[in-house]
Design a protein around this motif. Sequence first.
Motif, PDB file in Angstrom:
ATOM      1  N   ARG A  73       0.840  -1.208   0.000  1.00 63.29           N
ATOM      2  CA  ARG A  73       0.000   0.000   0.000  1.00 63.29           C
ATOM      3  C   ARG A  73       0.868   1.249   0.000  1.00 63.29           C
ATOM      4  O   ARG A  73       0.605   2.216  -0.740  1.00 63.29           O
ATOM      5  N   ALA A  74       1.881   1.281   0.838  1.00 62.45           N
ATOM      6  CA  ALA A  74       2.762   2.456   0.911  1.00 62.45           C
ATOM      7  C   ALA A  74       3.466   2.689  -0.421  1.00 62.45           C
ATOM      8  O   ALA A  74       3.584   3.840  -0.887  1.00 62.45           O
ATOM      9  N   SER A  75       3.937   1.612  -1.055  1.00 62.52           N
ATOM     10  CA  SER A  75       4.634   1.757  -2.332  1.00 62.52           C
ATOM     11  C   SER A  75       3.701   2.279  -3.410  1.00 62.52           C
ATOM     12  O   SER A  75       4.052   3.198  -4.180  1.00 62.52           O
ATOM     13  N   ARG A  76       2.496   1.755  -3.499  1.00 57.50           N
ATOM     14  CA  ARG A  76       1.541   2.211  -4.524  1.00 57.50           C
ATOM     15  C   ARG A  76       1.091   3.647  -4.244  1.00 57.50           C
ATOM     16  O   ARG A  76       0.921   4.450  -5.178  1.00 57.50           O
ATOM     17  N   THR A  77       0.864   3.938  -2.980  1.00 55.14           N
ATOM     18  CA  THR A  77       0.444   5.295  -2.623  1.00 55.14           C
ATOM     19  C   THR A  77       1.511   6.314  -3.026  1.00 55.14           C
ATOM     20  O   THR A  77       1.201   7.394  -3.570  1.00 55.14           O
TER      21      THR A  77
END
Length: 441
Positions: A73-77
Amino acid sequence: MEDQREALRKIITTLAVKNEEIQSFIYSLKQMLLNVEANSTKAQEDLEAEFQSLISLLEERKEGMLMKIKQDRASRTYELQNQLAACTRALESSEELLETANQTLQATDSEDFPQAAKQIKDGVTMAPAFRLSLKAKVSDNMSHLMVDFAQERQMLQAIKFLPVPSAPVIDLAESLVVDNCVTLVWRMPEEDSKIDHFVLEYRPTNFEGPPRLKEDQAWMVIEEIRQTEYTLTGLKFDMKYMNFRVKACNKAVAGEFSEPVTLETPAYMFRLDASTSHQNLRVNDFFVEWDAMGGKVQDIKAREKDGKGRTASPVNSPARGAPSPKRMLSGRGGRDRFTAESYTVLGDTLMDGGEHYWEVRYERDSKAFGVGVAYRSLGRFDQLGKTAASWCLHVNNWLQISFTASCLSTMPAPVNCCIRSRPSSHSRCCLLSRYGVAASR
């Protein structure tokens, strides 16, 4: 009246034996009650520990998978936010350029129009909006992080206690007692491919029948047996019977022991009778040695000096109590049982017949000795194996060891004997037999 007394004695003996069996069984039941309490407590503790271990493993796995979701999630965000910021800046630049173009188009000053149009064209060519990709760098689909625990749930629902191996069945027909070896054979009541090994326990006893719980002898254990048979070698048959039991083990748990069995062993324990020995032999129960100085005479004088006045014969030992009918006083008052070149000593027990086994251990520097069986009529001057009244195995150790069977009789020996000799550092010659030994010189 005497018949009635004898019958009553038999009844008393039977009742005493039965009472002893019941007492042994009561002891067994009490011990089992204690074992049930202790084993159930241990099983409960082990089960709780296993479930706690499983729960800890699930929690650890859960934390790892949640961390994976958070990292994804952090990477995509991060990627989407960067792309969103770039698009926002491009849109602002494009809107400013569009407004400038509209203003230029509506202007009335024709002299500045060509220059303004050229600047707008150059601005459009270099505008970020035309160099920006309008495709998202990452997807918002998170289906690759979904789980399906249907199979694991079925496995968890199928959790049960481990299948304990069945108790083996000892095959008495295939088991064998030969010399000082016992070969025990067993089988499983049904095929079990998960068995890893077997454990064999055995102990000597003087009681026939099922093993007793209150035995003086502890169980001796043989572990990691991979086959369904095992041969115990080098045994010392100092008791009449041996108890055996076997259990099967898989990778995690051991099964119950088999029904214990009792095998009769060829234990033929008796001593050398010093009162029958040649005067040049030194005899002490289980060993004999030749003594040119008159070992027997010296021993007798020493005992007389000490005030004992009796020979070292086991028959005369106060520890023996009433002698067995087969244990005979062999001494002849006033003269030695053997003399001249007959360096012989007898055992203290008669053989009626049958098959017997014993071992003879001798010191490595012993040059020669004989061991065998003989009739009572063996003469004072006779040497073992050199008359029709005796059968002898002669061991010669002068240059190289050799064995010679010797007998002048054409008749077979009255008993079948197996004799094994081996070097030893303990005594000149050990014997567990009757009639008799020719000592080493």
